[in-house]
Scaffold this motif. Structure first.
Motif, PDB file in Angstrom:
ATOM      1  N   LEU A  68      -2.289  39.371 -10.959  1.00 10.07           N
ATOM      2  CA  LEU A  68      -3.492  39.792 -11.668  1.00 10.07           C
ATOM      3  C   LEU A  68      -4.620  38.792 -11.496  1.00 10.07           C
ATOM      4  O   LEU A  68      -5.795  39.157 -11.455  1.00 10.07           O
ATOM      5  N   ILE A  69      -4.263  37.520 -11.386  1.00  4.49           N
ATOM      6  CA  ILE A  69      -5.283  36.489 -11.183  1.00  4.49           C
ATOM      7  C   ILE A  69      -5.802  36.514  -9.751  1.00  4.49           C
ATOM      8  O   ILE A  69      -6.900  36.049  -9.464  1.00  4.49           O
ATOM      9  N   GLY A  70      -5.028  37.104  -8.829  1.00  5.28           N
ATOM     10  CA  GLY A  70      -5.495  37.297  -7.465  1.00  5.28           C
ATOM     11  C   GLY A  70      -5.304  36.127  -6.531  1.00  5.28           C
ATOM     12  O   GLY A  70      -5.924  36.070  -5.458  1.00  5.28           O
ATOM     13  N   ARG A  71      -4.448  35.200  -6.901  1.00  4.11           N
ATOM     14  CA  ARG A  71      -4.177  34.052  -6.033  1.00  4.11           C
ATOM     15  C   ARG A  71      -2.816  33.478  -6.383  1.00  4.11           C
ATOM     16  O   ARG A  71      -2.236  33.789  -7.429  1.00  4.11           O
ATOM     17  N   ALA A  72      -2.331  32.621  -5.499  1.00  6.40           N
ATOM     18  CA  ALA A  72      -1.111  31.873  -5.812  1.00  6.40           C
ATOM     19  C   ALA A  72      -1.416  30.814  -6.859  1.00  6.40           C
ATOM     20  O   ALA A  72      -2.531  30.290  -6.946  1.00  6.40           O
ATOM     21  N   GLY A  73      -0.412  30.495  -7.661  1.00  5.26           N
ATOM     22  CA  GLY A  73      -0.562  29.405  -8.602  1.00  5.26           C
ATOM     23  C   GLY A  73      -0.456  28.064  -7.901  1.00  5.26           C
ATOM     24  O   GLY A  73       0.076  27.949  -6.789  1.00  5.26           O
ATOM     25  N   GLN A  74      -0.975  27.050  -8.550  1.00  2.00           N
ATOM     26  CA  GLN A  74      -0.855  25.682  -8.054  1.00  2.00           C
ATOM     27  C   GLN A  74       0.267  24.982  -8.812  1.00  2.00           C
ATOM     28  O   GLN A  74       0.499  25.267 -10.010  1.00  2.00           O
ATOM     29  N   PRO A  75       0.986  24.069  -8.167  1.00  2.00           N
ATOM     30  CA  PRO A  75       2.075  23.378  -8.871  1.00  2.00           C
ATOM     31  C   PRO A  75       1.647  22.779 -10.201  1.00  2.00           C
ATOM     32  O   PRO A  75       2.408  22.821 -11.176  1.00  2.00           O
ATOM     33  N   ALA A  76       0.436  22.253 -10.255  1.00  2.00           N
ATOM     34  CA  ALA A  76      -0.046  21.631 -11.490  1.00  2.00           C
ATOM     35  C   ALA A  76      -0.071  22.605 -12.659  1.00  2.00           C
ATOM     36  O   ALA A  76       0.034  22.198 -13.821  1.00  2.00           O
ATOM     37  N   GLU A  77      -0.193  23.896 -12.358  1.00  2.00           N
ATOM     38  CA  GLU A  77      -0.296  24.890 -13.422  1.00  2.00           C
ATOM     39  C   GLU A  77       1.047  25.186 -14.090  1.00  2.00           C
ATOM     40  O   GLU A  77       1.093  25.908 -15.086  1.00  2.00           O
ATOM     41  N   LEU A  78       2.128  24.647 -13.556  1.00  2.00           N
ATOM     42  CA  LEU A  78       3.441  24.796 -14.169  1.00  2.00           C
ATOM     43  C   LEU A  78       3.881  23.572 -14.942  1.00  2.00           C
ATOM     44  O   LEU A  78       4.807  23.646 -15.759  1.00  2.00           O
ATOM     45  N   ALA A  79       3.243  22.434 -14.701  1.00  2.00           N
ATOM     46  CA  ALA A  79       3.727  21.174 -15.271  1.00  2.00           C
ATOM     47  C   ALA A  79       3.826  21.227 -16.788  1.00  2.00           C
ATOM     48  O   ALA A  79       4.784  20.721 -17.384  1.00  2.00           O
TER      49      ALA A  79
END
Length: 287
Positions: A248-259
């Motif tokens: 839905l956000i239209g892009r891959a997540g970045q590792p930092a967004e899971l920390a």
């Protein structure tokens, strides 16, 4: 990295030999090096993180160090990436141990736990994050050896490490497993990988009940598409270029967004959570 700087597909077409290196990726993933600010949530703790050389594992190692934890960095053979993770951990004023080797081996898993305890003095957090995947269009192309490698890396190793770690974990300690949106929405070309991620969900739930009386919490994080070296090293170049577009956000997540999810589950703020799964999926629904 601000939202404005997080690139949306298409990314440049690219491919690497597995397991892939961070420095060869375009764009370089965001691990929170410039943005994560700790507040002492894990002061005095020791964490063992598999796959901590790059991607989600590196982001978690950086966050944990900035929250006050020492870190054992488990990885296969990506020495350059592992040393970079260790540099960030040490810059945060914490101890870092780099520990190469194959977690398919139960003996190696036992040795990782022993190193954490002997060299860092204790073990409080086990993060089972390392993963193996390959893409195939036909089940006939998946060998028994490859199926076995996927299961031994993704789920056997979690069992080996949890078994070795449990005698050293005190009440309040945490085991955090990395599952995936693939556990609920399996892609056919990731048949083996998705199967292991489903197994990790059940392993998390069952182990949480088994260890509850010991005061050890067991939870999982379920990432959606995340931009890590696993992507350009295991997917065709054109698929890597469009990776994450379906969210839905239209892009891959970045590792930092899971920390932050891993910090919550390791800290006292997550003390009422066990047997839980936190989806970080870019809006993809886990049913």
């Amino acid at each position: 990295m601000s939202d404005a700087r997080r690139p949306s597909p298409p990314q440049p077409e690219q491919q690497q030999a597995p397991p892939g290196l961070t420095a060869k990726m375009d764009p370089i993933p965001d691990h929170g090096e410039q943005t994560y600010r700790g507040s002492g949530l894990l002061t005095g703790k020791v964490a063992l993180i598999t796959g901590a050389d790059s991607g989600i594992g590196r982001a978690v190692a950086i966050a944990y160090a900035r929250e006050g934890a020492d870190v054992l960095i488990s990885y296969l053979n990506e020495d350059e990436d592992a040393e970079e993770t260790a540099r960030w951990v040490r810059e945060a004023g914490r101890k870092a141990i780099v520990a190469p080797g194959d977690i398919q081996s139960e003996d190696h898993c036992k040795a990782l736990v022993e190193r954490a305890v002997s060299e860092l003095g204790r073990l409080d957090i086990l993060v089972n994050n390392a993963a193996f995947q390959r893409t195939y269009g036909d089940i006939a192309d998946i060998t028994a050896e490859e199926w076995d490698t996927t299961f031994r890396t993704n789920i056997y190793a979690s069992f080996f490490l949890a078994k070795a770690a449990t005698p050293h974990l005190r009440p309040g300690s945490s085991i955090i497993n990395t599952t995936s949106i693939q556990s609920r929405q399996p892609s056919p070309q990731l048949l083996a990988y998705a199967s292991t991620k489903g197994a990790i969900l059940n392993f998390t739930a069952g182990l949480a009940e088994m260890l509850a009386e010991k005061g050890i919490r067991v939870n999982a994080v379920a990432p959606g598409p995340i931009w890590t070296p696993l992507i350009p090293s295991t997917m065709p170049a054109e698929k890597a270029a469009s990776f994450g577009k379906q969210t839905l956000i239209g892009r891959a997540g970045q590792p930092a967004e899971l920390a932050g999810a891993y910090v919550l589950l390791a800290s006292e703020h997550g003390s009422y959570m066990t047997g839980a799964v936190i989806p970080v999926t870019g809006g993809e629904v886990m049913i």
